[in-house]
Write a protein that holds these residues in place. Structure first.
Motif, PDB file in Angstrom:
ATOM      1  N   VAL A  89     -27.381 -15.531 -56.345  1.00 30.64           N
ATOM      2  CA  VAL A  89     -28.469 -16.018 -55.333  1.00 30.64           C
ATOM      3  C   VAL A  89     -29.198 -14.690 -55.141  1.00 30.64           C
ATOM      4  O   VAL A  89     -30.563 -14.791 -54.861  1.00 30.64           O
ATOM      5  N   THR A  90     -28.318 -13.712 -54.520  1.00 31.84           N
ATOM      6  CA  THR A  90     -29.132 -12.524 -54.011  1.00 31.84           C
ATOM      7  C   THR A  90     -29.944 -11.814 -55.169  1.00 31.84           C
ATOM      8  O   THR A  90     -31.110 -11.284 -54.889  1.00 31.84           O
ATOM      9  N   ALA A  91     -29.120 -11.676 -56.379  1.00 26.87           N
ATOM     10  CA  ALA A  91     -29.973 -11.047 -57.369  1.00 26.87           C
ATOM     11  C   ALA A  91     -31.414 -11.851 -57.800  1.00 26.87           C
ATOM     12  O   ALA A  91     -32.296 -11.020 -57.986  1.00 26.87           O
ATOM     13  N   PHE A  92     -31.379 -13.053 -57.765  1.00 29.10           N
ATOM     14  CA  PHE A  92     -32.554 -13.913 -58.126  1.00 29.10           C
ATOM     15  C   PHE A  92     -33.708 -13.573 -57.052  1.00 29.10           C
ATOM     16  O   PHE A  92     -34.860 -13.184 -57.319  1.00 29.10           O
ATOM     17  N   LEU A 116     -39.957 -19.058 -42.472  1.00 33.01           N
ATOM     18  CA  LEU A 116     -38.941 -19.396 -43.190  1.00 33.01           C
ATOM     19  C   LEU A 116     -37.632 -19.061 -42.931  1.00 33.01           C
ATOM     20  O   LEU A 116     -36.526 -19.745 -42.885  1.00 33.01           O
ATOM     21  N   SER A 117     -37.831 -17.831 -41.988  1.00 29.00           N
ATOM     22  CA  SER A 117     -36.532 -17.435 -41.212  1.00 29.00           C
ATOM     23  C   SER A 117     -35.913 -18.426 -40.217  1.00 29.00           C
ATOM     24  O   SER A 117     -34.896 -19.081 -40.175  1.00 29.00           O
ATOM     25  N   GLY A 134     -37.951 -14.274 -46.036  1.00 28.33           N
ATOM     26  CA  GLY A 134     -37.734 -15.134 -44.974  1.00 28.33           C
ATOM     27  C   GLY A 134     -36.306 -15.973 -44.894  1.00 28.33           C
ATOM     28  O   GLY A 134     -35.459 -16.115 -44.057  1.00 28.33           O
ATOM     29  N   ILE A 135     -35.999 -16.642 -46.409  1.00 28.01           N
ATOM     30  CA  ILE A 135     -34.776 -17.113 -46.784  1.00 28.01           C
ATOM     31  C   ILE A 135     -33.721 -16.233 -46.514  1.00 28.01           C
ATOM     32  O   ILE A 135     -32.688 -16.576 -45.893  1.00 28.01           O
ATOM     33  N   ALA A 136     -33.736 -15.032 -46.939  1.00 21.24           N
ATOM     34  CA  ALA A 136     -32.632 -14.166 -46.998  1.00 21.24           C
ATOM     35  C   ALA A 136     -32.448 -13.689 -45.223  1.00 21.24           C
ATOM     36  O   ALA A 136     -31.297 -13.766 -44.789  1.00 21.24           O
ATOM     37  N   LEU A 184     -29.053 -14.630 -40.346  1.00 21.82           N
ATOM     38  CA  LEU A 184     -28.915 -14.793 -38.975  1.00 21.82           C
ATOM     39  C   LEU A 184     -28.053 -16.010 -38.709  1.00 21.82           C
ATOM     40  O   LEU A 184     -27.147 -16.160 -37.598  1.00 21.82           O
ATOM     41  N   ALA A 185     -28.392 -17.016 -39.618  1.00 23.48           N
ATOM     42  CA  ALA A 185     -27.370 -18.338 -39.676  1.00 23.48           C
ATOM     43  C   ALA A 185     -25.815 -18.079 -39.532  1.00 23.48           C
ATOM     44  O   ALA A 185     -25.041 -18.572 -38.547  1.00 23.48           O
TER      45      ALA A 185
END
Length: 377
Positions: free
Chosen positions: A41-44, A210-211, A334-336, A341-342
């Motif tokens: 997921v991170t790489a994408f 997004l965050s 923002g997703i990252a 943070l979650a």
């Protein structure tokens, strides 16, 4: 034509997110640690965030939109086939990076091409149509890919996504116009003082929004189950309702953005999301908790279309692809940030703090939006 571009966004969204359902099966088959699925997921996300603006800055000036989209679609289809045939985790990781690069060529170029084909007063509607592909990927594409994994294995599920990518290549090659200049309406040239500061503030708003959402979405299953008491059997229904209202929010944004203007919709999104997040601080129980979380999805997707409309108003037409690429990167950033943070809040304080953290981020995002309004006067 916009629906063909929406298919491309559907493939990109399913490719990027389906790994969440495929992860356990593929890590088991490739004999790697289950936690390694997170790197896929991170790489994408990281590749997409970097490649989207760089590709527009370098290639967008030299190649026609049709060429960029077809090149990206071909890379995406080939990399999905490569992923399905991968015999090691590292091979799959490299294939995911290639998929992200293909998607980065498609997404911002599709949005810029779509708005070039319609008059200015229909931009919101056409952006919502294209963006609907990504929203539908979260509702339908990811669950279908997860279901296919049970029947065909993770390789079969990825192969099915590659077939959708090949269909997009064929449709785009057949129906995509070669010359879009005739349909382009004249654009107002922005003032020089707005060319940098105002777009930067808007992009910060995208990151913030997004965050805010992913502080809640990243641990949605745990939040519904542990905090609101949704049963294991009711969880798929709750997530389905979440997705359906997300699609509805995108549809409403498309219908209203050109009629009422993007500004009022952005503030409606802020106000509605703040209201639902505040309700999540209460002991709602499973039914109200499910409805309130789905309300967050509606208000969150209400934001995307008017935000893109505001961005393209700030720059000259030849820069539309570049600012939309930056907006795509801001989405993934923002997703990252929200997901990280979650996780931190969940570990340090517990799930009850997620709505409070999201409200704090939303307040900061609203402040940035106010600053944008002051600069843009």
């Amino acid at each position: 034509m916009p629906w063909i571009l929406a298919l491309g966004m559907f493939v990109i969204g399913t490719t990027s997110l389906s790994i969440l359902g495929l992860g356990p099966a593929l890590t088991r088959d490739l004999a790697t640690d289950p936690a390694d699925a997170g790197w896929l997921v991170t790489a994408f996300a990281a590749t997409f965030a970097l490649a989207a603006p760089l590709a527009q800055f370098t290639l967008g000036r030299r190649l026609a939109p049709r060429t960029l989209i077809l090149a990206g679609a071909s890379i995406l289809a080939a990399s999905l086939i490569w992923s399905a045939l991968a015999t090691s985790f590292h091979t799959l990781l490299f294939a995911r990076i290639a998929s992200a690069f293909g998607g980065a060529l498609i997404a911002p170029t599709s949005a810029a091409l779509a708005i070039s084909l319609v008059p200015v007063d229909r931009r919101g509607a056409v952006l919502a149509t294209v963006f609907a592909g990504f929203t539908l990927a979260t509702v339908g594409g990811v669950p279908i890919a997860t279901w296919l994994t049970l029947w065909l294995g993770w390789r079969g599920a990825i192969a099915a996504i590659s077939l959708a990518a090949l269909l997009f290549v064929a449709l785009a090659a057949t129906y995509m116009p070669r010359d879009t200049d005739a349909a382009r309406a004249p654009r107002k040239q922005p003032a020089k003082s707005l060319r940098l500061l105002a777009p930067v503030l808007l992009l910060m708003g995208t990151v913030g929004m997004l965050s805010t959402q992913f502080v809640i979405y990243a641990l949605m299953g745990e939040l519904l189950g542990q905090q609101f008491g949704v049963s294991a059997g009711g969880l798929p229904i709750a997530i389905l309702l979440f997705g359906v209202l997300g699609v509805a929010g995108n549809a409403v944004a498309g219908a209203l953005s050109d009629r009422v203007g993007p500004g009022p919709l952005v503030w409606a999104s802020f106000a509605g999301l703040a209201a639902f997040l505040s309700l999540m601080l209460l002991d709602l129980g499973p039914y109200l908790g499910t409805v309130v979380l789905a309300g967050c999805a509606f208000m969150g997707t209400l934001f995307a279309t008017p935000q893109q409309s505001r961005l393209v108003r700030l720059v000259a037409e030849e820069h539309h692809g570049f600012v939309l690429a930056l907006n795509s990167s801001a989405n993934y950033l923002g997703i990252a940030v929200g997901s990280a943070l979650a996780s931190a809040l969940g570990i340090i304080t517990g799930l009850w703090a997620l709505p409070a953290g999201a409200l704090g981020l939303l307040a900061l995002t609203a402040a940035v939006t106010v600053a944008f309004g002051a600069i843009n006067r």
